[in-house]
Write an enzyme that holds these catalytic residues in place. Structure first.
Site, mmCIF file in Angstrom:
data_model
loop_
_atom_site.group_PDB
_atom_site.id
_atom_site.type_symbol
_atom_site.label_atom_id
_atom_site.label_comp_id
_atom_site.label_asym_id
_atom_site.label_seq_id
_atom_site.Cartn_x
_atom_site.Cartn_y
_atom_site.Cartn_z
ATOM 1 N N ARG A 61 0.845 -1.198 0.000
ATOM 2 C CA ARG A 61 0.000 0.000 0.000
ATOM 3 C C ARG A 61 0.877 1.245 0.000
ATOM 4 N NH1 ARG A 61 -1.042 2.267 4.530
ATOM 5 N NH2 ARG A 61 -1.356 0.320 5.684
ATOM 6 N N TYR A 114 -17.165 16.711 -15.645
ATOM 7 C CA TYR A 114 -17.493 15.288 -15.716
ATOM 8 C C TYR A 114 -18.452 14.955 -14.576
ATOM 9 C CZ TYR A 114 -16.812 10.338 -14.625
ATOM 10 O OH TYR A 114 -17.014 9.024 -14.290
ATOM 11 N N ASP A 187 -7.622 18.750 -14.902
ATOM 12 C CA ASP A 187 -7.897 17.389 -15.350
ATOM 13 C C ASP A 187 -7.482 17.303 -16.811
ATOM 14 O OD1 ASP A 187 -8.999 15.003 -16.289
ATOM 15 O OD2 ASP A 187 -10.735 15.138 -14.973
ATOM 16 N N LYS A 212 -8.279 6.041 -19.394
ATOM 17 C CA LYS A 212 -8.605 6.550 -20.718
ATOM 18 C C LYS A 212 -7.385 6.499 -21.636
ATOM 19 C CE LYS A 212 -12.613 7.466 -18.749
ATOM 20 N NZ LYS A 212 -12.420 7.426 -17.305
#
Length: 392
Positions: A61, A114, A187, A212
């Site tokens: 982690r 978004y 973004d 993406k």
């Protein structure tokens, strides 16, 4: 940051984007010579005595060598100092917000953000005590007017925006944010690091859904943050570990594999998108084509200045309203009806009913006759034929 990551990142500075995409973040394995980072499928690491960590790794982690390679690569592509890889784009956004904002603070959001980002702020962060206001990213004065002196901590920008493809002037918006003592968050998912590097234009934080274009093959979900300021990086390092929504080693490996062809893919995405735009602009069933590469687009000059090319995303409005738009989405064959974007395959969607359903009835609601295309890298003539059949 491991010594190997730092060395690889330093060695690729000043090199071309394609070179950095392939080499930054990882040196061939000193034992085997492997040129591709291994998938370190481990949760923990042997210590050489208490606190004697090898390469700084103690628990996956907190750090994993495969994720380290990805983070070094992303930092180099965005010309940042540090990058952080997450399990999704929204996990990256949530970590950023909790690291930098406190109850009573305020954020300026795009007025066509978004839907997932809007939902995060409106349904999750607002309950926590974080206020937000919408403003069009294409209007610097209105963004400045939305800032609340002493309260606004982040000016959040998408450029191009999702799904209306509005363009924000990153340099001008950075000045607005910094004058108010806030940070500019960009973004960069729609543009990808290949087409645009916001940190070089004054942004403080770059956000990606690496699902993406960065990953590019619709086979992995991920997110990333990239920064230049090392004090900011320290905050994000702590919160990434404390909150734990990190990218796993296999997801990191898949994303790295996708990055290696990012430049080639983006060129083909752009080539095909331009042909689709020219076709739609002359089609009688199309009311309006929205694409930053069109000289008629209000953000064309800004996009021309800050982007290498105009991207693979195209939106258009259909004559006949919502029902006609839905019919077009259902008739395509090569353009797969589905959410997401940025993969090698072409996708079509109805934002109002799909990705942006969460903003229905708000100031961010998108037009009902809007169709969004993620133009893939197939043969362009086949894509045009598919759209022609769907439009009737």
């Amino acid at each position: 940051m491991s010594e190997q990551q730092q060395g690889s990142q330093e060695s690729t500075k000043g090199q071309g984007f394609e070179t950095r995409a392939i080499h930054a973040g990882y040196e061939p394995d000193p034992t085997t010579g492997a040129v591709i980072p291994p998938i370190f499928a481990t949760s923990t690491y042997k210590q050489d005595g208490v606190g004697g960590l090898r390469g700084g790794y103690e628990y996956s982690r907190s750090g994993n060598p495969t994720r380290t390679a990805l983070e070094g690569n992303l930092a180099a592509l965005e010309e940042g100092e540090r990058a952080f890889a997450f399990a999704s784009g929204l996990a990256a956004e949530d970590t950023l917000v909790r690291a930098l904002c406190r109850p009573g603070d305020h954020v300026v959001l795009p007025d066509d953000a978004y839907g997932g980002t809007y939902r995060l702020f409106d349904k999750v962060a607002q309950v926590w005590g974080l206020a937000h206001s919408p403003a069009p990213v294409s209007d610097v004065d209105r963004v400045a007017a939305a800032v609340r002196p002493g309260e606004t901590k982040l000016v959040w920008v998408e450029t191009p925006t999702n799904p209306l493809l509005n363009i924000g002037d990153i340099e001008a918006l950075a000045a607005v944010a910094h004058d108010a003592g806030a940070l500019l968050v960009v973004d960069n998912t729609f543009a990808s690091p290949y087409l645009q590097q916001p940190l070089t234009l004054g942004a403080d934080v770059v956000v990606h859904s690496t699902t993406k274009y960065v990953g590019g093959h619709s086979d992995v979900v991920g997110g990333a943050l990239v920064v230049r300021d090392l004090q900011l990086a320290e905050k994000l390092t702590f919160h990434q570990n404390a909150m734990g929504a990190v990218a796993g080693p296999f997801d990191s490996w898949l994303t790295l594999r996708g990055i290696r062809t990012l430049a080639l893919r983006m060129e083909r995405h752009c080539d095909n998108a331009e042909k689709v735009v020219a076709f739609l602009a002359d089609h009688p069933a199309v009311e309006e084509v929205i694409y930053p590469g069109l000289e008629s687009h209000p953000g064309h000059e800004v996009a021309q200045r800050q982007m290498l090319r105009y991207g693979g995303m195209v939106s258009f409005r259909v004559r006949g309203g919502e029902e006609r738009a839905l019919a077009v989405c259902e008739r395509t064959e090569l353009f797969t009806l589905g959410e997401s974007l940025g993969g090698v395959e072409s996708l079509i969607e109805h934002p109002g009913r799909m990705t942006h359903a969460s903003v229905a009835g708000t100031d961010l609601e998108v037009p009902a006759d809007l169709v969004r295309l993620s133009v893939g890298i197939e043969t362009a003539d086949d894509l045009l034929g598919d759209l022609d059949r769907a439009l009737g």
